[in-house]
Write an enzyme that holds these catalytic residues in place. Structure first.
Site, PDB file in Angstrom:
ATOM      1  N   GLU A 162       0.598  -9.321  10.386  1.00  0.00           N
ATOM      2  CA  GLU A 162      -0.321 -10.304   9.826  1.00  0.00           C
ATOM      3  C   GLU A 162       0.188 -10.733   8.451  1.00  0.00           C
ATOM      4  O   GLU A 162       0.500  -9.907   7.623  1.00  0.00           O
ATOM      5  CB  GLU A 162      -1.721  -9.678   9.718  1.00  0.00           C
ATOM      6  CG  GLU A 162      -2.786 -10.648   9.277  1.00  0.00           C
ATOM      7  CD  GLU A 162      -2.685 -11.964  10.026  1.00  0.00           C
ATOM      8  OE1 GLU A 162      -2.891 -11.970  11.243  1.00  0.00           O
ATOM      9  OE2 GLU A 162      -2.374 -12.982   9.389  1.00  0.00           O
ATOM     10  N   LYS A 222       8.189  -8.362   8.436  1.00  0.00           N
ATOM     11  CA  LYS A 222       6.968  -8.221   7.640  1.00  0.00           C
ATOM     12  C   LYS A 222       7.283  -7.522   6.312  1.00  0.00           C
ATOM     13  O   LYS A 222       6.877  -7.978   5.236  1.00  0.00           O
ATOM     14  CB  LYS A 222       5.939  -7.426   8.449  1.00  0.00           C
ATOM     15  CG  LYS A 222       4.723  -6.992   7.682  1.00  0.00           C
ATOM     16  CD  LYS A 222       3.846  -8.143   7.259  1.00  0.00           C
ATOM     17  CE  LYS A 222       2.723  -7.620   6.393  1.00  0.00           C
ATOM     18  NZ  LYS A 222       1.715  -8.582   6.104  1.00  0.00           N
ATOM     19  N   CYS A 278      -0.598  -4.198  -0.117  1.00  0.00           N
ATOM     20  CA  CYS A 278       0.654  -4.342   0.638  1.00  0.00           C
ATOM     21  C   CYS A 278       1.934  -4.222  -0.173  1.00  0.00           C
ATOM     22  O   CYS A 278       2.842  -3.485   0.218  1.00  0.00           O
ATOM     23  CB  CYS A 278       0.669  -5.687   1.342  1.00  0.00           C
ATOM     24  SG  CYS A 278      -0.417  -5.723   2.754  1.00  0.00           S
TER      25      CYS A 278
HETATM   26  C1  UDX Z   1       0.318 -10.276   0.427  1.00  0.00           C
HETATM   27  C2  UDX Z   1       1.156 -11.327   1.157  1.00  0.00           C
HETATM   28  O1  UDX Z   1       1.082 -12.574   0.438  1.00  0.00           O
HETATM   29  C3  UDX Z   1       0.656 -11.507   2.575  1.00  0.00           C
HETATM   30  O2  UDX Z   1       1.489 -12.398   3.293  1.00  0.00           O
HETATM   31  C4  UDX Z   1       0.628 -10.157   3.277  1.00  0.00           C
HETATM   32  O3  UDX Z   1       0.078 -10.288   4.565  1.00  0.00           O
HETATM   33  C5  UDX Z   1      -0.174  -9.130   2.486  1.00  0.00           C
HETATM   34  O4  UDX Z   1       0.322  -9.055   1.142  1.00  0.00           O
HETATM   35  P1  UDX Z   1      -2.086 -10.264  -0.724  1.00  0.00           P
HETATM   36  O5  UDX Z   1      -1.634  -8.963  -1.310  1.00  0.00           O
HETATM   37  O6  UDX Z   1      -3.400 -10.320  -0.043  1.00  0.00           O
HETATM   38  O7  UDX Z   1      -1.012 -10.784   0.337  1.00  0.00           O
HETATM   39  O8  UDX Z   1      -2.130 -11.378  -1.880  1.00  0.00           O
HETATM   40  P2  UDX Z   1      -1.007 -12.224  -2.647  1.00  0.00           P
HETATM   41  O9  UDX Z   1      -1.532 -13.595  -2.830  1.00  0.00           O
HETATM   42  O10 UDX Z   1       0.317 -12.107  -2.033  1.00  0.00           O
HETATM   43  O11 UDX Z   1      -0.987 -11.554  -4.100  1.00  0.00           O
HETATM   44  C6  UDX Z   1      -0.474 -10.258  -4.324  1.00  0.00           C
HETATM   45  C7  UDX Z   1      -0.492  -9.942  -5.806  1.00  0.00           C
HETATM   46  O12 UDX Z   1       0.501 -10.690  -6.502  1.00  0.00           O
HETATM   47  C8  UDX Z   1      -1.819 -10.259  -6.495  1.00  0.00           C
HETATM   48  O13 UDX Z   1      -2.143  -9.241  -7.404  1.00  0.00           O
HETATM   49  C9  UDX Z   1      -1.531 -11.553  -7.206  1.00  0.00           C
HETATM   50  O14 UDX Z   1      -2.352 -11.749  -8.324  1.00  0.00           O
HETATM   51  C10 UDX Z   1      -0.082 -11.350  -7.603  1.00  0.00           C
HETATM   52  N1  UDX Z   1       0.643 -12.612  -7.836  1.00  0.00           N
HETATM   53  C11 UDX Z   1       0.849 -13.477  -6.805  1.00  0.00           C
HETATM   54  C12 UDX Z   1       1.125 -12.908  -9.101  1.00  0.00           C
HETATM   55  O15 UDX Z   1       0.954 -12.145 -10.046  1.00  0.00           O
HETATM   56  N2  UDX Z   1       1.809 -14.083  -9.289  1.00  0.00           N
HETATM   57  C13 UDX Z   1       2.035 -14.963  -8.277  1.00  0.00           C
HETATM   58  O16 UDX Z   1       2.679 -16.009  -8.532  1.00  0.00           O
HETATM   59  C14 UDX Z   1       1.537 -14.648  -7.001  1.00  0.00           C
END
Ligand code: UDX
Ligand code: ADP
Length: 464
Positions: A162, A222, A278
């Site tokens: 996913e 993944k 993740c």
């Molecule tokens: C991530 C992956 O994006 C997704 O494809 C996978 O299925 C699960 O892991 P998620 O952890 O839910 O998803 O959120 P994501 O939007 O990826 O953000 C992860 C972390 O990175 C957050 O703490 C976010 O604040 C941080 N982040 C993200 C940043 O600090 N800067 C960015 O530019 C993007």
């Protein structure tokens, strides 16, 4: 083969939303989501659909539409396994906290328990779909358990990772960049199983966006996707520190490089550090796999992404202490936001936890406000670290219901999560009620530096 009955084991952040969308889009398929956590299932079944255990924009509407029609939540795992022709495994796979691979490898005990339960209960052929993120070759382990302990029925194992991100789960599920399905492409039964799952997604995803691969490629894709995404965040965060000492501005740098079509503009937002269930777990898992094959350079390369992230969280907390004249002892510090990103109530690995812990070690008094995270969760997150006693955590941390209450009489405010509502707070009033000098630390580059400096704040943002 047409799938009529789906069971999903695990009603968490992955299983819950994914099954809700499958049920919404496939009215002729009965979807039952099961979990051993009775409280969680009761919340999914709460007559007030706003009380479902996971906050995701748009999710309660989807659940309201499908629940009771063809979407069901239950604790009767055996019955759901028995009735299903396709079983998704969406249980948690945390990093091991004991024994071999401690702190690195994924703990597969919940997966193995599921496999043994399926093997025990199943009386007819079933397709098993790995939805949880798993180390490469887990499917093989699953197959061996199922084939050796089952009742002589045939199990096809598919990997269907996913890619949804929390906070945007519903849109990500409705319009996925791609759906990835790994299976046994070399056998007739394997191809049939793959097609059965393709047909489920084909209810709303165009065929071009459904990729089929062998199981191992799917599992590794993944981990690779998450490693690349996390690496981008660590890369821009590394630059944020350099920007702070060179008078460059990380947002300007991100914009300039992001316009290069080979780099692209997304995922270049400097922050107090990435969190979520993740990124860290999957990279540690990747590092562990690489090490176990003797690929030490590969392991070291990816481990650096985590080390940089830890550094960023510590550096932000240390900046607060240094700026407040090298001591925060007895000082009130307001943390705005506790979730690991906006639009979710998930706090796993949230930077706020580690920043709070650091400041508590410096004897600060912390007051937290988050629009969606409960006090119970915030305290549980700190207790889990085991840095100090539960009583002490409760003495030093207060959770309040508004940002204004958090900031009143504070020496400093730190923005930890990029919730939209923080942008439109009455910052003038907040300034008035804070101790002076009023320090504001923007860990998300959310706020308007000029406007807040004009109001009188001593303003610091990551990366400038
Ligand atoms: C991530 C992956 O994006 C997704 O494809 C996978 O299925 C699960 O892991 P998620 O952890 O839910 O998803 O959120 P994501 O939007 O990826 O953000 C992860 C972390 O990175 C957050 O703490 C976010 O604040 C941080 N982040 C993200 C940043 O600090 N800067 C960015 O530019 C993007
Ligand atoms: P994710 O973010 O991967 O969805 P969560 O922790 O939110 O992870 O959800 C996983 C869910 O799986 C939990 O609610 C947990 O109770 C459930 N679970 C774990 N093992 C089993 C099992 N053997 N049978 C049923 N449910 C399980």
């Amino acid at each position: 083969m047409k799938v009529k009955n789906i069971c999903c084991i695990g009603a968490g952040y992955v299983g819950g939303p994914t099954m809700a969308i499958i049920a919404q889009k496939s009215p002729e398929i009965t979807v039952t989501v099961v979990d051993i956590n009775e409280k969680r299932i009761a919340a999914w079944n709460d007559p007030d659909v706003e009380q479902i255990p996971i906050y995701e924009p748009g999710l309660s509407e989807v659940v309201a539409e499908a629940r009771g029609r063809n979407l069901f939540f239950s604790t009767d795992v055996d019955a759901a396994i028995d009735a299903a022709d396709m079983i998704f495994i969406s249980v948690n796979t945390p990093t091991k906290t004991y024994g071999m691979g401690k702190g690195m490898a994924a703990d597969l005990k919940y997966i193995e328990l599921c496999a043994r339960q399926i093997a025990r209960v199943a009386k007819n052929d079933k397709i098993i779909v790995e939805k949880s993120t798993l180390p490469v070759r887990t499917a093989e382990a699953l197959k061996r358990i199922l084939d050796n302990t089952g009742n002589g029925v045939n199990f096809q194992i598919l990997s269907n990772p996913e890619f949804l991100a929390e906070g945007t789960a519903v849109t990500d599920l409705h319009k996925p960049d791609r759906v990835l399905i790994g299976g046994d492409l070399d056998s007739e039964k394997g191809r049939e199983a793959i097609q059965a799952l393709v047909d489920v997604y084909a209810h709303w995803v165009t065929p071009d966006n459904i990729l089929t691969t062998n199981v191992w490629s799917s599992e590794l894709s993944k981990l690779t996707a998450n490693a690349f995404l996390a690496q981008r965040v660590s890369s821009i965060n590394a630059m944020s520190e350099l920007c702070e000492v060179t008078e460059a501005d990380v947002q300007e740098v991100a914009k300039a490089i992001g316009m290069d079509s080979r780099i692209g503009p997304k995922f270049l937002k400097a922050s107090v550090g990435f969190g979520g269930s993740c990124f860290q777990k999957d990279i540690l898992n990747l590092v562990y796999i690489a090490k176990s094959f003797g690929l030490n350079e590969v392991a070291d390369y990816w481990e650096q992404v985590i080390l940089m992230n830890d550094h960023q969280k510590r550096r932000f907390a240390a900046k607060i202490v240094k700026t407040l004249f090298n001591t925060v002892s007895g000082k009130k510090i307001a943390l705005l936001g506790w979730a690991f990103k906006k639009d979710t109530n998930d706090t796993r690995e949230s930077a706020a936890i580690y920043v709070a812990d650091y400041l508590l070690n410096e004897q600060a008094e912390i007051v937290v406000y988050d629009p969606k995270v409960t006090q119970e969760q915030i305290l549980a997150d700190l207790d889990y670290l085991g840095t100090r006693s539960e009583e002490e955590n409760r003495k030093l941390i207060t959770v309040v219901n508004t940002a204004e209450a958090a900031c009143a009489e504070a020496h400093a405010v730190a923005v930890m999560t990029e919730w939209d509502e923080f942008k439109t707070l009455d910052w003038e009033a907040i300034y008035t009620h804070m101790l002076k000098p009023a320090f504001l630390f923007d860990g998300r580059r959310l706020l308007d530096k000029e406007a807040l400096t004009d109001l009188g704040f001593e303003f610091y943002a990551i990366g400038s």
